[in-house]
Write a protein that holds these residues in place. Structure first.
Motif, PDB file in Angstrom:
ATOM      1  N   VAL A   1      42.078  14.532 -95.415  1.00 16.87           N
ATOM      2  CA  VAL A   1      41.995  15.901 -94.917  1.00 16.87           C
ATOM      3  C   VAL A   1      40.696  16.064 -94.151  1.00 16.87           C
ATOM      4  CG1 VAL A   1      43.388  16.873 -96.774  1.00 16.87           C
ATOM      5  CG2 VAL A   1      40.911  16.737 -97.047  1.00 16.87           C
ATOM      6  N   THR A   2      40.713  16.987 -93.204  1.00 13.30           N
ATOM      7  CA  THR A   2      39.494  17.328 -92.489  1.00 13.30           C
ATOM      8  C   THR A   2      38.817  18.489 -93.200  1.00 13.30           C
ATOM      9  OG1 THR A   2      40.422  16.605 -90.373  1.00 13.30           O
ATOM     10  CG2 THR A   2      38.512  18.067 -90.289  1.00 13.30           C
ATOM     11  N   VAL A   3      37.570  18.281 -93.578  1.00 10.54           N
ATOM     12  CA  VAL A   3      36.809  19.293 -94.306  1.00 10.54           C
ATOM     13  C   VAL A   3      35.750  19.884 -93.388  1.00 10.54           C
ATOM     14  CG1 VAL A   3      35.215  19.731 -96.215  1.00 10.54           C
ATOM     15  CG2 VAL A   3      37.169  18.199 -96.533  1.00 10.54           C
ATOM     16  N   CYS A   4      35.722  21.194 -93.325  1.00 11.82           N
ATOM     17  CA  CYS A   4      34.671  21.915 -92.615  1.00 11.82           C
ATOM     18  C   CYS A   4      33.715  22.489 -93.656  1.00 11.82           C
ATOM     19  CB  CYS A   4      35.256  23.041 -91.760  1.00 11.82           C
ATOM     20  SG  CYS A   4      36.286  22.464 -90.395  1.00 11.82           S
ATOM     21  N   TRP A   5      32.495  22.063 -93.599  1.00  9.94           N
ATOM     22  CA  TRP A   5      31.492  22.541 -94.543  1.00  9.94           C
ATOM     23  C   TRP A   5      30.815  23.791 -94.010  1.00  9.94           C
ATOM     24  CZ3 TRP A   5      31.515  20.258 -99.164  1.00  9.94           C
ATOM     25  CH2 TRP A   5      31.994  18.951 -99.275  1.00  9.94           C
ATOM     26  N   ARG A   6      30.634  24.772 -94.881  1.00  8.38           N
ATOM     27  CA  ARG A   6      29.942  26.007 -94.532  1.00  8.38           C
ATOM     28  C   ARG A   6      28.853  26.261 -95.575  1.00  8.38           C
ATOM     29  NH1 ARG A   6      32.336  25.064 -90.618  1.00  8.38           N
ATOM     30  NH2 ARG A   6      33.983  26.275 -89.580  1.00  8.38           N
ATOM     31  N   ALA A   7      27.660  26.536 -95.113  1.00 13.40           N
ATOM     32  CA  ALA A   7      26.573  26.898 -96.023  1.00 13.40           C
ATOM     33  C   ALA A   7      26.409  28.416 -96.011  1.00 13.40           C
ATOM     34  CB  ALA A   7      25.273  26.232 -95.587  1.00 13.40           C
TER      35      ALA A   7
ATOM     36  N   ARG B   1      44.789  28.075 -88.878  1.00 14.11           N
ATOM     37  CA  ARG B   1      44.853  27.714 -87.461  1.00 14.11           C
ATOM     38  C   ARG B   1      44.639  26.223 -87.251  1.00 14.11           C
ATOM     39  NH1 ARG B   1      40.978  32.469 -85.121  1.00 14.11           N
ATOM     40  NH2 ARG B   1      41.920  34.165 -86.333  1.00 14.11           N
ATOM     41  N   SER B   2      43.544  25.716 -87.798  1.00 16.09           N
ATOM     42  CA  SER B   2      43.185  24.322 -87.577  1.00 16.09           C
ATOM     43  C   SER B   2      43.833  23.363 -88.564  1.00 16.09           C
ATOM     44  CB  SER B   2      41.663  24.169 -87.655  1.00 16.09           C
ATOM     45  OG  SER B   2      41.201  24.465 -88.970  1.00 16.09           O
ATOM     46  N   GLY B   3      44.227  23.872 -89.739  1.00 15.00           N
ATOM     47  CA  GLY B   3      44.716  22.998 -90.780  1.00 15.00           C
ATOM     48  C   GLY B   3      43.601  22.268 -91.508  1.00 15.00           C
ATOM     49  N   HIS B   4      42.370  22.722 -91.334  1.00 12.72           N
ATOM     50  CA  HIS B   4      41.229  22.121 -92.013  1.00 12.72           C
ATOM     51  C   HIS B   4      40.985  22.813 -93.357  1.00 12.72           C
ATOM     52  CE1 HIS B   4      39.489  20.835 -87.833  1.00 12.72           C
ATOM     53  NE2 HIS B   4      40.586  20.184 -88.155  1.00 12.72           N
ATOM     54  N   VAL B   5      40.365  22.087 -94.261  1.00 13.06           N
ATOM     55  CA  VAL B   5      39.950  22.655 -95.537  1.00 13.06           C
ATOM     56  C   VAL B   5      38.503  23.124 -95.385  1.00 13.06           C
ATOM     57  CG1 VAL B   5      39.581  22.237 -97.989  1.00 13.06           C
ATOM     58  CG2 VAL B   5      41.465  21.094 -96.800  1.00 13.06           C
ATOM     59  N   VAL B   6      38.271  24.409 -95.583  1.00 15.07           N
ATOM     60  CA  VAL B   6      36.938  24.983 -95.434  1.00 15.07           C
ATOM     61  C   VAL B   6      36.310  25.123 -96.818  1.00 15.07           C
ATOM     62  CG1 VAL B   6      35.578  26.921 -94.567  1.00 15.07           C
ATOM     63  CG2 VAL B   6      37.669  26.213 -93.364  1.00 15.07           C
ATOM     64  N   ILE B   7      35.185  24.453 -97.022  1.00 16.37           N
ATOM     65  CA  ILE B   7      34.467  24.527 -98.301  1.00 16.37           C
ATOM     66  C   ILE B   7      33.122  25.201 -98.049  1.00 16.37           C
ATOM     67  CG2 ILE B   7      33.446  23.246-100.211  1.00 16.37           C
ATOM     68  CD1 ILE B   7      35.490  21.070 -99.776  1.00 16.37           C
ATOM     69  N   THR B   8      32.893  26.288 -98.756  1.00 19.70           N
ATOM     70  CA  THR B   8      31.647  27.042 -98.619  1.00 19.70           C
ATOM     71  C   THR B   8      30.743  26.729 -99.800  1.00 19.70           C
ATOM     72  OG1 THR B   8      32.777  28.818 -97.422  1.00 19.70           O
ATOM     73  CG2 THR B   8      30.638  29.334 -98.412  1.00 19.70           C
ATOM     74  N   LEU B   9      29.511  26.351 -99.482  1.00 14.36           N
ATOM     75  CA  LEU B   9      28.538  25.989-100.501  1.00 14.36           C
ATOM     76  C   LEU B   9      27.436  27.040-100.558  1.00 14.36           C
ATOM     77  CD1 LEU B   9      28.075  22.180 -99.751  1.00 14.36           C
ATOM     78  CD2 LEU B   9      29.561  23.234-101.466  1.00 14.36           C
ATOM     79  N   PRO B  10      27.174  27.592-101.736  1.00 20.93           N
ATOM     80  CA  PRO B  10      26.052  28.529-101.881  1.00 20.93           C
ATOM     81  C   PRO B  10      24.721  27.778-101.881  1.00 20.93           C
ATOM     82  CG  PRO B  10      27.067  28.137-103.993  1.00 20.93           C
ATOM     83  CD  PRO B  10      27.900  27.390-102.995  1.00 20.93           C
TER      84      PRO B  10
ATOM     85  N   ARG C   1      26.838  18.630-101.583  1.00 25.39           N
ATOM     86  CA  ARG C   1      28.102  18.165-101.018  1.00 25.39           C
ATOM     87  C   ARG C   1      28.977  17.540-102.099  1.00 25.39           C
ATOM     88  NH1 ARG C   1      29.624  13.185 -99.526  1.00 25.39           N
ATOM     89  NH2 ARG C   1      31.299  12.930 -97.962  1.00 25.39           N
ATOM     90  N   THR C   2      28.365  16.803-103.004  1.00 28.59           N
ATOM     91  CA  THR C   2      29.142  16.174-104.080  1.00 28.59           C
ATOM     92  C   THR C   2      29.838  17.205-104.962  1.00 28.59           C
ATOM     93  OG1 THR C   2      27.097  16.045-105.382  1.00 28.59           O
ATOM     94  CG2 THR C   2      27.750  14.075-104.153  1.00 28.59           C
ATOM     95  N   ASP C   3      29.231  18.382-105.124  1.00 29.22           N
ATOM     96  CA  ASP C   3      29.871  19.452-105.893  1.00 29.22           C
ATOM     97  C   ASP C   3      31.130  19.945-105.178  1.00 29.22           C
ATOM     98  OD1 ASP C   3      27.791  19.348-107.781  1.00 29.22           O
ATOM     99  OD2 ASP C   3      26.575  20.726-106.586  1.00 29.22           O
ATOM    100  N   GLY C   4      31.020  20.094-103.855  1.00 29.27           N
ATOM    101  CA  GLY C   4      32.182  20.512-103.078  1.00 29.27           C
ATOM    102  C   GLY C   4      33.294  19.484-103.094  1.00 29.27           C
TER     103      GLY C   4
END
Length: 234
Positions: free
Chosen positions: A15-21, A35-44, A49-52
């Motif tokens: 999967v394609t992951v988009c990281w957001r801080a 839209r993109s079919g990407h998985v968006v992971i938001t990190l506080p 990254r390993t947590d995500g």
């Protein structure tokens, strides 16, 4: 962790992951961008990254199921199709024409160089949304005696419309592709919020007075709404 995109292997494949801080987020969150079919992971703040990745892999079955439900992306090119008011039209490139983009006999004709067809079709869709949706909202509002203070179009990802406390109504421009009955329902829904800023019983009673299409439209959006997001603006 800074924003970025990468391909990550999971149990079902890649999967394609988009990281957001995010400094505002209190916990790690994950969603699928329709839209993109990407998985968006938001990190506080402070998350790694390993947590995500741990969250992603713990919910890999949910991710795989969500991606499998996405409709295929729509290619706005010659031989493809575009939908307006629920009606499907073939896209036909006309390199020798000098008329820009025009709809005729169920076909959307596009002049100019072929590499610009997607951009021109996307611009045409947005222009049609601007021409049709606010006018339809104003006509419905006038017929039921409700007066929004403003009508705006946006490219939203999860909501088809919204109504603010100052009476301003927003509609997703992609609604112009949905059937007229669906547009009528979404507009009625937002107009009802001018009197009821909630989803209580009185709100739904008013919605049902403003449109006869509620059940039909809700089913259509459930079955086909995601397809409108698979047409990416160029």
């Amino acid at each position: 962790m800074t924003a970025g995109t990468e391909v990550v292997p999971i149990a079902s494949g890649q999967v394609t992951v988009c990281w957001r801080a995010s400094r505002q987020a209190r916990r790690i969150s994950m969603r699928i961008d329709p839209r993109s079919g990407h998985v968006v992971i938001t990190l506080p703040r402070g998350a790694r990254r390993t947590d995500g990745l741990a969250l992603l892999r713990a919910h890999s079955a949910w991710v795989a199921a969500g991606l499998s439900r996405l409709p295929p992306p729509v290619d706005l090119c010659h031989g493809g199709h575009v939908v307006l008011d629920g009606r499907r039209h073939e896209i036909r490139h006309c390199p020798d024409a000098r008329r820009g983009v025009w709809l005729e006999d169920g076909v959307l004709h596009v002049s100019g160089a072929e590499e610009f067809v997607p951009r021109r079709v996307s611009a045409y869709l947005r222009a049609q949304a601007q021409a049709r949706l606010p006018a339809r909202l104003c006509a419905q509002a006038e017929s039921c005696g409700l007066k929004p203070t403003q009508v705006r179009l946006r490219d939203t990802k999860s909501r088809w419309g919204s109504c603010s406390s100052d009476g301003s109504i927003m509609l997703c421009w992609r609604l112009v592709m949905a059937p007229l009955e669906v547009q009528h329902y979404i507009i009625a829904h937002e107009l009802a919020h001018l009197q009821h800023m909630n989803h209580g019983p009185d709100f739904w009673l008013l919605v049902d007075r403003l449109t006869p299409h509620r059940r039909q439209a809700e089913k259509w959006l459930h079955d086909h709404g995601a397809s409108l997001h698979r047409i990416a603006p160029v």
